[in-house]
Design a protein around this motif. Structure first.
Motif, PDB file in Angstrom:
ATOM      1  N   GLN A 176       0.851  -1.186   0.000  1.00 17.59           N
ATOM      2  CA  GLN A 176       0.000   0.000   0.000  1.00 17.59           C
ATOM      3  C   GLN A 176       0.887   1.235   0.000  1.00 17.59           C
ATOM      4  O   GLN A 176       1.798   1.339   0.813  1.00 17.59           O
ATOM      5  CB  GLN A 176      -0.900   0.026   1.236  1.00 17.59           C
ATOM      6  CG  GLN A 176      -1.988  -1.006   1.211  1.00 17.59           C
ATOM      7  CD  GLN A 176      -3.060  -0.692   0.177  1.00 17.59           C
ATOM      8  OE1 GLN A 176      -3.181   0.420  -0.318  1.00 17.59           O
ATOM      9  NE2 GLN A 176      -3.827  -1.704  -0.143  1.00 17.59           N
ATOM     10  N   ALA A 177       0.629   2.140  -0.906  1.00 18.61           N
ATOM     11  CA  ALA A 177       1.372   3.393  -0.975  1.00 18.61           C
ATOM     12  C   ALA A 177       0.383   4.548  -0.954  1.00 18.61           C
ATOM     13  O   ALA A 177      -0.659   4.498  -1.594  1.00 18.61           O
ATOM     14  CB  ALA A 177       2.205   3.458  -2.244  1.00 18.61           C
ATOM     15  N   VAL A 178       0.726   5.576  -0.183  1.00 16.66           N
ATOM     16  CA  VAL A 178      -0.079   6.788  -0.174  1.00 16.66           C
ATOM     17  C   VAL A 178       0.777   7.877  -0.813  1.00 16.66           C
ATOM     18  O   VAL A 178       1.856   8.193  -0.331  1.00 16.66           O
ATOM     19  CB  VAL A 178      -0.482   7.191   1.256  1.00 16.66           C
ATOM     20  CG1 VAL A 178      -1.252   8.501   1.246  1.00 16.66           C
ATOM     21  CG2 VAL A 178      -1.304   6.090   1.910  1.00 16.66           C
ATOM     22  N   VAL A 179       0.288   8.407  -1.921  1.00 12.13           N
ATOM     23  CA  VAL A 179       1.017   9.437  -2.656  1.00 12.13           C
ATOM     24  C   VAL A 179       0.329  10.766  -2.431  1.00 12.13           C
ATOM     25  O   VAL A 179      -0.860  10.912  -2.684  1.00 12.13           O
ATOM     26  CB  VAL A 179       1.046   9.093  -4.164  1.00 12.13           C
ATOM     27  CG1 VAL A 179       1.790  10.163  -4.932  1.00 12.13           C
ATOM     28  CG2 VAL A 179       1.658   7.727  -4.386  1.00 12.13           C
ATOM     29  N   LYS A 180       1.080  11.725  -1.932  1.00  9.38           N
ATOM     30  CA  LYS A 180       0.509  13.056  -1.710  1.00  9.38           C
ATOM     31  C   LYS A 180       0.631  13.864  -2.995  1.00  9.38           C
ATOM     32  O   LYS A 180       1.686  13.910  -3.611  1.00  9.38           O
ATOM     33  CB  LYS A 180       1.230  13.752  -0.565  1.00  9.38           C
ATOM     34  CG  LYS A 180       1.037  13.034   0.750  1.00  9.38           C
ATOM     35  CD  LYS A 180       1.613  13.800   1.893  1.00  9.38           C
ATOM     36  CE  LYS A 180       1.516  12.952   3.134  1.00  9.38           C
ATOM     37  NZ  LYS A 180       0.500  13.297   4.016  1.00  9.38           N
ATOM     38  N   THR A 181      -0.471  14.471  -3.393  1.00 13.36           N
ATOM     39  CA  THR A 181      -0.496  15.255  -4.632  1.00 13.36           C
ATOM     40  C   THR A 181      -0.909  16.685  -4.317  1.00 13.36           C
ATOM     41  O   THR A 181      -1.288  17.016  -3.193  1.00 13.36           O
ATOM     42  CB  THR A 181      -1.490  14.655  -5.640  1.00 13.36           C
ATOM     43  OG1 THR A 181      -2.793  14.698  -5.071  1.00 13.36           O
ATOM     44  CG2 THR A 181      -1.126  13.223  -5.979  1.00 13.36           C
ATOM     45  N   GLU A 221      -4.597  13.111  -1.351  1.00  8.03           N
ATOM     46  CA  GLU A 221      -3.853  11.862  -1.312  1.00  8.03           C
ATOM     47  C   GLU A 221      -4.436  10.859  -2.305  1.00  8.03           C
ATOM     48  O   GLU A 221      -5.632  10.820  -2.528  1.00  8.03           O
ATOM     49  CB  GLU A 221      -3.931  11.222   0.075  1.00  8.03           C
ATOM     50  CG  GLU A 221      -3.207  11.976   1.148  1.00  8.03           C
ATOM     51  CD  GLU A 221      -3.297  11.253   2.478  1.00  8.03           C
ATOM     52  OE1 GLU A 221      -2.612  11.709   3.392  1.00  8.03           O
ATOM     53  OE2 GLU A 221      -4.031  10.259   2.600  1.00  8.03           O
ATOM     54  N   VAL A 222      -3.557  10.061  -2.865  1.00  6.92           N
ATOM     55  CA  VAL A 222      -3.976   8.982  -3.758  1.00  6.92           C
ATOM     56  C   VAL A 222      -3.419   7.694  -3.176  1.00  6.92           C
ATOM     57  O   VAL A 222      -2.231   7.596  -2.893  1.00  6.92           O
ATOM     58  CB  VAL A 222      -3.437   9.195  -5.191  1.00  6.92           C
ATOM     59  CG1 VAL A 222      -3.799   8.027  -6.076  1.00  6.92           C
ATOM     60  CG2 VAL A 222      -3.948  10.498  -5.764  1.00  6.92           C
ATOM     61  N   ARG A 223      -4.268   6.703  -2.974  1.00 15.77           N
ATOM     62  CA  ARG A 223      -3.822   5.410  -2.460  1.00 15.77           C
ATOM     63  C   ARG A 223      -3.617   4.450  -3.632  1.00 15.77           C
ATOM     64  O   ARG A 223      -4.465   4.335  -4.489  1.00 15.77           O
ATOM     65  CB  ARG A 223      -4.840   4.839  -1.482  1.00 15.77           C
ATOM     66  CG  ARG A 223      -5.003   5.690  -0.266  1.00 15.77           C
ATOM     67  CD  ARG A 223      -5.881   5.001   0.763  1.00 15.77           C
ATOM     68  NE  ARG A 223      -6.065   5.850   1.922  1.00 15.77           N
ATOM     69  CZ  ARG A 223      -5.218   5.931   2.941  1.00 15.77           C
ATOM     70  NH1 ARG A 223      -4.124   5.218   2.928  1.00 15.77           N
ATOM     71  NH2 ARG A 223      -5.460   6.727   3.949  1.00 15.77           N
ATOM     72  N   GLU A 224      -2.476   3.779  -3.627  1.00 17.21           N
ATOM     73  CA  GLU A 224      -2.145   2.847  -4.695  1.00 17.21           C
ATOM     74  C   GLU A 224      -1.859   1.470  -4.102  1.00 17.21           C
ATOM     75  O   GLU A 224      -1.307   1.361  -3.019  1.00 17.21           O
ATOM     76  CB  GLU A 224      -0.887   3.301  -5.443  1.00 17.21           C
ATOM     77  CG  GLU A 224      -1.049   4.588  -6.195  1.00 17.21           C
ATOM     78  CD  GLU A 224       0.218   4.947  -6.961  1.00 17.21           C
ATOM     79  OE1 GLU A 224       1.233   4.230  -6.837  1.00 17.21           O
ATOM     80  OE2 GLU A 224       0.178   5.932  -7.689  1.00 17.21           O
ATOM     81  N   ARG A 257       0.254  -1.879  -5.071  1.00 14.79           N
ATOM     82  CA  ARG A 257       1.274  -2.348  -6.008  1.00 14.79           C
ATOM     83  C   ARG A 257       1.760  -3.724  -5.593  1.00 14.79           C
ATOM     84  O   ARG A 257       1.682  -4.102  -4.442  1.00 14.79           O
ATOM     85  CB  ARG A 257       2.489  -1.408  -5.971  1.00 14.79           C
ATOM     86  CG  ARG A 257       2.171   0.016  -6.292  1.00 14.79           C
ATOM     87  CD  ARG A 257       3.398   0.851  -6.124  1.00 14.79           C
ATOM     88  NE  ARG A 257       3.113   2.252  -6.406  1.00 14.79           N
ATOM     89  CZ  ARG A 257       4.024   3.191  -6.397  1.00 14.79           C
ATOM     90  NH1 ARG A 257       5.269   2.909  -6.111  1.00 14.79           N
ATOM     91  NH2 ARG A 257       3.687   4.431  -6.675  1.00 14.79           N
TER      92      ARG A 257
END
Length: 47
Positions: free
Chosen positions: A9-14, A20-23, A25
């Protein structure tokens, strides 16, 4: 041989307005899975 690939699980801050976008992978590409299976291995990928 059997391989198990856990989902990461990755949380990318935009930038706003998205926040936030959760990915989800996995650590191996589809081509990598295909090659392992072609060589007789069993691969399990977490959904």
């Amino acid at each position: 041989m059997e391989f198990g690939l856990p989902k990461e699980q990755a949380v990318v801050k935009t930038q706003p307005p998205f926040g936030e976008v959760r990915e989800g992978r996995v650590a191996l590409t589809p081509q990598g899975v295909r090659e392992l299976v072609e060589r007789g291995h069993r691969v399990y990928v977490e959904r």
